[in-house]
Design an enzyme around this catalytic site. Structure first.
Site, PDB file in Angstrom:
ATOM      1  N   CYS A  63      51.775  74.948  46.009  1.00  0.00           N
ATOM      2  CA  CYS A  63      53.041  75.134  46.724  1.00  0.00           C
ATOM      3  C   CYS A  63      52.847  75.347  48.224  1.00  0.00           C
ATOM      4  O   CYS A  63      53.508  74.693  49.057  1.00  0.00           O
ATOM      5  CB  CYS A  63      53.831  76.286  46.109  1.00  0.00           C
ATOM      6  SG  CYS A  63      53.007  77.904  46.175  1.00  0.00           S
ATOM      7  N   HIS A  80      55.111  82.199  45.747  1.00  0.00           N
ATOM      8  CA  HIS A  80      55.555  80.806  45.648  1.00  0.00           C
ATOM      9  C   HIS A  80      56.480  80.487  46.825  1.00  0.00           C
ATOM     10  O   HIS A  80      57.257  81.343  47.273  1.00  0.00           O
ATOM     11  CB  HIS A  80      56.296  80.566  44.335  1.00  0.00           C
ATOM     12  CG  HIS A  80      56.542  79.112  44.052  1.00  0.00           C
ATOM     13  ND1 HIS A  80      55.545  78.242  43.678  1.00  0.00           N
ATOM     14  CD2 HIS A  80      57.672  78.356  44.126  1.00  0.00           C
ATOM     15  CE1 HIS A  80      56.049  77.033  43.501  1.00  0.00           C
ATOM     16  NE2 HIS A  80      57.346  77.066  43.782  1.00  0.00           N
ATOM     17  N   HIS A 125      59.438  71.295  46.100  1.00  0.00           N
ATOM     18  CA  HIS A 125      58.269  72.195  46.027  1.00  0.00           C
ATOM     19  C   HIS A 125      57.254  71.655  45.038  1.00  0.00           C
ATOM     20  O   HIS A 125      57.578  70.866  44.129  1.00  0.00           O
ATOM     21  CB  HIS A 125      58.689  73.613  45.640  1.00  0.00           C
ATOM     22  CG  HIS A 125      59.370  73.730  44.299  1.00  0.00           C
ATOM     23  ND1 HIS A 125      59.186  74.800  43.458  1.00  0.00           N
ATOM     24  CD2 HIS A 125      60.271  72.916  43.661  1.00  0.00           C
ATOM     25  CE1 HIS A 125      59.937  74.651  42.369  1.00  0.00           C
ATOM     26  NE2 HIS A 125      60.598  73.525  42.473  1.00  0.00           N
TER      27      HIS A 125
END
Length: 550
Positions: free
Chosen positions: A460, A512, A524
């Site tokens: 990510c 994240h 993402h």
């Protein structure tokens, strides 16, 4: 030899008179006693005969009375019913029908669980799940093996845990309260529609399978209204019944959602447009992901008009990019995934399958979530993979299946609402558009923990770092935890394309990051299973939103 005596008439008369005189000399009472004895004998006989006759008559009357109590004559029944109101007669009839439903089960089991109970192929928590029983559904218990019961229900034979099954007289008494008018499907597959209209293919909202039962809300001309919508009365049997098991939606059942299936064959996304034209991108209204499914509504000049998810629009009919017919069915069977489909605005996610466990985030009904494991009353879902030390999520994610807030079934990915960011004269707006469109080219590529190049695979933070550096010349730290300290915080109402959204684990630590692309969506690097994808921005609760493009 003896003498022979000869009597003349005088001798005869003398002997006769002598005998008469002798009889007259007998006492008078002796004659009366004989008469009285005769009379007494006759009286006794009469009394005995009377008694026997009376006893026989009494027995006959008792038998008749008993017969009348056991089986009242039709005349008596008519007389009784004539004293009841029409409503009371109908109520009695319904009660008799409901009792007959309960009595039709030899060894009734009644499910007592919040949400639903799994039916497994073999006894044990590792047994393959083949169906589900909702609260107060009925089953026939065939036998008991330790903690597990071998049952049959709704055309399914399998095993359920005893802990959640009520049985015996208590089950029968409780079951009587749950018998209701049900529509039982009598065809292999039946469309459930949002409106009672077969002409509009777009109003199909779900599928019902054979033997499934649905409570009847209303009976219309040719239609039955159920909670999920409308079904044709031609393909259901309406009767008083208890709910029973439903089959687990297997991969093949995911195909039953579509009559004219189309599958995307690309690795990333196809554009869905509001008109059959590629002159520019202003008519793009959505993205059709790789292996996503849709219903073909019509064909025109090299285009399919499709309905996929909440989007209806046009995709190319080029067989290089889309599959139909048997090819589509084969691809769909390979791609169908067990998913959790949330039907409430927000749903709590816990770190353990218990209501006492900590709620560490919430998920949205705008997204579908891959199911990793199914427990009785709970499922474990996949969220995203953090960029921590080992790339694995630091917390497991469990959601309750009680209260019917989530549907678990095999399903196919469907279209995502999306509109390209417009190029504007304003320099900052143009930069944001450039960053977003640059990032979107990598959708469908692999997630690789520790990776920093989305062409070959990135996690990510590596994905966001690569996009910002190459599209905007902005340098970011390597991990999401450090990236969350860059730029300035903004509210969700102020979000602009290119802003970064950060999410945390159950300890509140950022693990994240995603990039906002507008229209309530993000791009993402989600997980090894999902790769780089588009999601809704609040697919789970964000921690902070940071603006790094100034």
């Amino acid at each position: 030899m003896p003498d022979k005596r000869n009597y003349n008439s005088k001798d005869y008369m003398r002997v006769l008179n002598k005998s008469r005189r002798k009889r007259k000399r007998l006492p008078i009472y002796q004659n009366r006693r004989v008469v009285i004895s005769a009379i007494a004998a006759v009286s006794v006989a009469a009394v005995l005969a009377c008694a026997v006759s009376s006893r026989h008559k009494a027995d006959k009357e008792q038998e008749a009375a008993a017969s009348n109590l056991e089986e009242p004559s039709s005349e008596i029944m008519v007389a009784i019913e004539s004293t009841l109101s029409a409503e009371e007669v109908e109520r009695q009839r319904i009660l008799q029908e409901k009792q007959a439903v309960v009595d039709s089960y030899g060894n009734l089991g009644l499910v007592q669980v919040a949400g639903y109970l799994n039916v497994r192929e073999a006894p044990g928590s590792n047994g393959k799940i083949i169906g589900k029983l909702q609260q107060n559904s009925a089953c026939e218990v065939l036998e008991t093996e330790g903690e597990w019961s071998h049952i049959t229900s709704g055309g399914i034979e399998g095993y359920v845990h005893n802990r959640y099954i009520l049985s015996g007289p208590e089950a029968r008494q409780e079951a009587l309260e749950h018998v209701e008018q049900m529509a039982e499907v009598n065809t292999e597959k039946l469309n459930i529609r949002s409106e009672p209209n077969m002409e509009d293919a777009a109003n199909v909202v779900a599928q019902a399978l054979i033997y499934e039962r649905y409570p009847v809300l209303e009976e219309l001309d040719g239609w039955i209204r159920i909670e999920e919508g409308y079904v044709s009365s031609e393909y259901v049997t309406v009767k008083y019944a208890l709910n029973e098991a439903r089959k687990l939606d297997l991969r093949a059942m995911a195909l039953n959602q579509y009559d004219h299936l189309v599958i995307s064959k690309v690795d990333n996304y196809l554009n869905i447009r509001n008109s059959p034209s590629t002159e520019d991108d202003t008519n793009v209204i959505g993205k059709f992901p790789g292996r996503a499914a849709g219903e073909i509504l019509e064909t025109q000049d090299g285009w399919y008009k499709v309905k996929s998810g909440a989007i209806t629009g046009y995709v190319t009919a080029d067989p290089e990019f889309v599959a139909v017919g048997q090819e589509a069915r084969d691809l769909a069977l390979e791609s169908a995934t067990l998913m959790a489909i949330v039907n409430t605005d927000r749903l709590n996610v816990r770190s353990e399958p218990s209501t006492t466990a900590k709620i560490w985030t919430q998920i949205s009904k705008e997204d579908r979530y891959t199911v990793l494991d199914q427990l009785d009353g709970w499922i474990q879902i996949e969220l995203d993979t953090g960029d921590g030390e080992d790339g694995e999520p630091s917390d497991k994610a469990f959601i309750a299946t009680r209260d019917n807030n989530v549907e678990v079934r095999y399903a196919l990915t469907e279209a995502i609402k999306f509109s390209p960011v417009e190029e504007r004269a304003n320099q900052q707006a143009a930069l944001r558009s450039k960053v977003v469109n640059y990032g979107l080219q990598f959708v469908g590529n692999r997630y690789v923990w520790g990776g920093t190049n989305p062409n070959t695979g990135a996690d990510c933070s590596g994905f966001v770092q690569y996009v910002m550096r190459n599209a905007a010349g902005v340098s970011l730290p390597r991990t999401s935890r450090e990236q969350a300290k860059v730029g300035r915080a903004v509210n969700s109402s102020e979000m602009l394309p290119g802003d970064l959204i950060f999410y945390t684990n159950s300890s509140g630590v950022v693990n994240h990051v995603a990039m906002y692309i507008g229209n309530g969506q993000i791009v993402h690097a989600a997980s090894r299973r999902s790769g780089i994808k588009i999601s809704t921005w609040n697919y789970r609760n964000p921690k902070t939103i940071r603006r790094v493009l100034n």
